[in-house]
Motif scaffolding. Structure first.
Motif, short mmCIF file in Angstrom:
data_model
loop_
_atom_site.label_atom_id
_atom_site.label_comp_id
_atom_site.label_asym_id
_atom_site.label_seq_id
_atom_site.Cartn_x
_atom_site.Cartn_y
_atom_site.Cartn_z
N SER A 180 4.03 3.96 4.01
CA SER A 180 3.58 2.86 3.17
C SER A 180 3.72 1.56 3.96
N TRP A 231 -3.03 6.07 -0.97
CA TRP A 231 -4.03 5.40 -0.13
C TRP A 231 -4.87 6.42 0.63
N ILE A 286 0.86 -1.19 0.00
CA ILE A 286 0.00 0.00 0.00
C ILE A 286 0.89 1.24 0.00
#
Length: 155
Positions: free
Chosen positions: A143, A107, A102
């Motif tokens: 992340s 995101w 991600i």
């Protein structure tokens, strides 16, 4: 609402849910509805983020998810999904589990997460125990990696 599907009984050969189940407010009721609208011999495929298998991992994941998206209800672990399907009258199996990286900025941008919640997510990851940071592969920029699960089920 997944708990009140506007379809007749035995209407579908297959019911598929892709990344929506973590927003369902009453999963047992939703699965009963899925069973109701499924034809005899039908199949269910569900793909979603998998919750943590330990309370420590699960607590951190749920907190991060809710901070990012207030419509989030819960990510269930593969084991929890199997039990929920069984309780709704299905035979279910985990077909696949896999990690998905991600990218943090994209995101939070997709959800338009407010800056104070973004800061809270960063703080939560920063203060997380090493076990949590390692499992989710948390990077310097925020992340991380989420586990996904594919469940196949039949009545």
């Amino acid at each position: 609402m997944a708990e009140e599907l506007p379809f007749a009984e035995a209407h579908f050969d297959c019911v598929i849910s892709r990344y929506s189940a973590h927003h369902w407010h009453d999963v047992p009721a939703a699965l009963r509805e899925v069973r109701r609208v499924l034809k005899p011999g039908g199949r269910v495929l569900l793909i979603d983020t998998a919750g943590g298998e330990t309370p420590l991992l699960d607590t951190h994941l749920q907190a991060v998810e809710i901070l990012r998206d207030p419509s989030h209800v819960r990510d269930y672990s593969a084991r929890e999904w199997l039990a929920l399907f069984r309780e709704a009258g299905f035979t279910a199996t985990v077909r696949k589990e896999w990690p998905v990286p991600i990218e943090f900025s994209g995101w939070i941008e997709r959800q338009r997460t407010p800056p104070e919640r973004v800061a809270a997510i960063h703080a939560l990851w920063s203060a997380a125990p090493d076990e949590v940071r390692s499992f989710f592969e948390v990077q310097q920029d925020g992340s991380f990696t989420l586990q996904k699960v594919l469940i196949a089920a039949e009545p």
